[in-house]
Design an enzyme around this catalytic site. Structure first.
Site, PDB file in Angstrom:
ATOM      1  N   VAL A 145       0.939  -1.260   0.091  1.00 43.46           N
ATOM      2  CA  VAL A 145       0.028   0.051  -0.138  1.00 43.46           C
ATOM      3  C   VAL A 145       0.915   1.497   0.212  1.00 43.46           C
ATOM      4  O   VAL A 145       1.409   1.457   0.874  1.00 43.46           O
ATOM      5  CB  VAL A 145      -0.869   0.016   1.195  1.00 43.46           C
ATOM      6  N   LEU A 243       2.988  -1.487   4.391  1.00 45.42           N
ATOM      7  CA  LEU A 243       2.635   0.700   3.953  1.00 45.42           C
ATOM      8  C   LEU A 243       4.390   0.888   3.999  1.00 45.42           C
ATOM      9  O   LEU A 243       4.438   1.011   4.831  1.00 45.42           O
ATOM     10  CB  LEU A 243       2.344   0.723   5.565  1.00 45.42           C
ATOM     11  N   ASP A 244       4.436   1.461   2.725  1.00 43.00           N
ATOM     12  CA  ASP A 244       5.497   1.874   1.956  1.00 43.00           C
ATOM     13  C   ASP A 244       5.434   2.971   2.348  1.00 43.00           C
ATOM     14  O   ASP A 244       4.844   3.408   2.956  1.00 43.00           O
ATOM     15  CB  ASP A 244       5.402   1.422   0.785  1.00 43.00           C
ATOM     16  N   ALA A 245       6.753   3.221   3.171  1.00 35.92           N
ATOM     17  CA  ALA A 245       7.307   4.830   3.345  1.00 35.92           C
ATOM     18  C   ALA A 245       6.546   5.123   4.143  1.00 35.92           C
ATOM     19  O   ALA A 245       6.473   6.435   4.409  1.00 35.92           O
ATOM     20  CB  ALA A 245       7.504   5.374   2.634  1.00 35.92           C
ATOM     21  N   VAL A 246       5.486   4.800   5.420  1.00 30.89           N
ATOM     22  CA  VAL A 246       4.840   5.059   6.488  1.00 30.89           C
ATOM     23  C   VAL A 246       5.328   6.331   7.309  1.00 30.89           C
ATOM     24  O   VAL A 246       4.498   7.186   8.106  1.00 30.89           O
ATOM     25  CB  VAL A 246       4.140   4.308   6.627  1.00 30.89           C
TER      26      VAL A 246
END
Length: 586
Positions: A145, A243-246
């Protein structure tokens, strides 16, 4: 994760959602937040729920091994890439891999998928939603995501430029005169990008690149949009949400804009919504930051189910290149056991490079310099980030793991395969769920041609394979590909049969000198113990079995070699880069 029946489950869900929203949007009125909570519950189709998910429940075990791959790393004429991936998993990895992380399979404009232009479509060159559902029906499926930013070519951003339509107010706009000196950046490009819009010039926030424009989660419509995305992915079989680069999600001028409380609260909110919708689903946070900050995403077992063990790749690489385990051991002893309901996600290679921020405060600068110089000598590249004082600092190493381990700091040698397998034997035995990168499963070499073609250093570890040519290589025991692939599958197969390798099984670091990196695992039922002993140097190591205090009434044998150790006072010679899994159960 199990759940328990409750007549007040819907009330409990509403209460939890509202609590999280009150922290995220503290300035909003109660009436507005009650309305937002109801909307989120409706988007997730949770208006009527009959059970409350149990907390502190481990929905994973020692059999879980996740392969990380791009959806289009394998090709064959006339077949969709995801169909070929499915074929590879069945023909080559049957009974070895039970989960797969398909890296962004959406339409994109840059960054090999992480600049998403449409979150609701599968890229035509990769496949279709039916392929995703088929994978999800047979394997535990992880999907990204990409929640911090999207492509500047997306419909949402084009509407931002026009000033109307869905997405026109989704993006973070800043003033060039704002004090942005404290903002932590993983890149050297300017933070703000000037964009000509129907409403004049706007300066949008771009944490990573000017093609990746950051969302503004102060706008509740952005939150609702991503809840829609999550629901859509669940409907298509996604079970693990990365959760990418969250960590960069929430911005406040005058702050570091990293790991802010609202960011943590959004992760907690998403966990509540996801768990009520699918109690076995998981969240994993991708936070390539110093170790202490990374651990904060566990929360109190109410945030991420898993966090990436980002410090492991550079520290293990350093140990194997230097033959010294001091820093690796120091770090490992500082890592708290994951609470039930949480687990470490262990990896030593990925589609990105080997991050160096996670060893800040752990590995001295001169050791980092030693590491980066060796990697450049082995054909790798170094990516940089900008500090607030204008100085650039190494951010990550870009190289395939096989090439990274083809020698020591003294140079290349003939022990590359042994060193590479030792690295994976360590990773597979550690507390946590292992993630094995597709290119490492094969022992891929640096792809310099792809770097030249894309202009990105990260492409060095993103080779594209012809399926039939690869299968031929993997079947050739004279090629290093065949040797590595066969040995890797054997390691994984042995690992998945040991109760002491449950992701939450007990782990203690052993002190056996610099050459031998050792740790002890014990199964949750306390029956099986495994002493994991690894010679991380290019010289033979000597071990006194009496130093391990083995229980004499048990029969001890090495799961990897099959050797039985009857004399518990014997001296054992461990070959360079040899691993021993000494177990009291076969």
């Amino acid at each position: 994760m199990s759940s328990r029946t409750s007549s007040s489950a819907s009330e409990q869900l509403g209460f939890q959602v509202l609590n999280h929203l009150q922290v995220i949007y503290a300035e909003e009125g109660d009436e507005a937040l009650l309305g937002l909570a109801s909307e989120l519950v409706e988007i997730m189709r949770l208006q009527q729920v009959g059970t409350i998910p149990l907390s502190h429940k481990n929905d994973w075990n020692e059999a879980d091994v996740i392969m990380i791959t791009y959806g289009d790393s394998l090709h064959q004429p006339g077949k969709r890439a995801l169909t070929t991936l499915h074929q590879f998993l069945h023909e080559q990895c049957e009974g070895v891999i039970n989960g797969v992380h398909v890296l962004p399979f959406f339409p994109y404009s840059s960054d090999d998928g992480f600049s998403v232009s449409d979150y609701y479509k599968v890229r035509a060159s990769v496949g279709e939603w039916g392929d995703i559902k088929k994978l999800a029906s047979e394997f535990r499926l992880m999907s990204d995501v990409v929640i911090n930013h999207c492509s500047s070519e997306s419909g949402w951003f084009q509407n931002f430029i026009k000033g109307e339509g869905v997405g026109h107010d989704y993006f973070y706009v800043a003033n060039p005169d704002d004090d942005l000196s404290q903002v932590v950046r993983p890149r050297t490009t300017p933070l703000l990008r000037a964009v000509e819009t129907a409403k004049g010039v706007k300066h949008v926030w771009c944490t990573f690149s000017h093609d990746q424009v950051d969302f503004d989660f102060r706008n509740t419509d952005v939150l609702k949009e991503f809840v829609k995305v999550v629901r859509f992915y669940l409907d298509n079989g996604v079970n693990i949400f990365r959760l990418d680069a969250v960590a960069f999600l929430w911005k406040e001028v005058g702050s570091s804009c990293l790991n802010l409380e609202q960011t943590h609260e959004i992760v907690r909110l998403l966990r509540v919504l996801i768990e009520f919708a699918c109690p076995t689903a998981m969240i994993i946070t991708e936070t390539n930051i110093p170790s202490r900050e990374n651990l904060s995403y566990f929360g109190n077992a109410n945030e991420a189910h898993c966090v990436y063990n980002f410090s492991l790749p550079p520290l293990l690489l350093h140990a194997l290149l230097t033959g010294q385990s001091f820093y690796l051991k120091q770090w490992m002893m500082s890592m708290p056991p994951a609470q039930d309901g949480t687990a470490y996600f262990n990896f030593i290679a990925s589609h990105d490079g080997i991050g160096l921020r996670p060893v800040e405060g752990i590995l001295p600068d001169d050791e980092v310099e030693k590491l980066t110089e060796t990697m450049q000598a082995f054909g790798g590249h170094i990516s940089w980030r900008a500090l607030d004082n204008g100085v650039n600092k190494p951010y990550e190493i870009n190289i395939t793991l096989f090439e990274a381990l083809k020698g020591t700091i003294e140079g290349e040698d003939a022990l590359g395969v042994e060193r590479f397998l030792c690295a994976h034997a360590i990773m597979l035995a550690l507390e946590g769920i292992p993630g094995v990168y597709f290119q490492s499963l094969l022992g891929s070499l640096n792809d310099h041609e792809r770097v030249a073609m894309t202009g990105s250093f990260r492409s060095i570890n993103r080779h594209h394979w012809d399926y039939h040519a690869l299968v031929e290589l993997l079947g050739d025991d004279k090629s290093h590909y065949g040797r590595v692939f066969t040995a890797m599958k054997r390691l994984i197969s042995i690992r998945t049969g040991q109760s002491a390798f449950h992701p939450n099984a007990t782990q203690f670091t052993l002190h056996l000198g610099e050459q031998i990196f050792g740790f002890w695992r014990q199964g949750l039922n306390r029956r099986q113990s495994i002493f994991c002993l690894n010679n991380i140097s290019d010289k033979p190591a000597v071990l006194l079995l009496s130093d391990l205090n083995l229980i004499s009434t048990h029969q001890w044998s090495d799961l990897l070699s099959g050797n039985v150790f009857d004399d518990l006072h014997a001296t054992v010679e461990i070959a360079p880069y040899q691993s021993i899994w000494l177990s009291n159960e076969k």
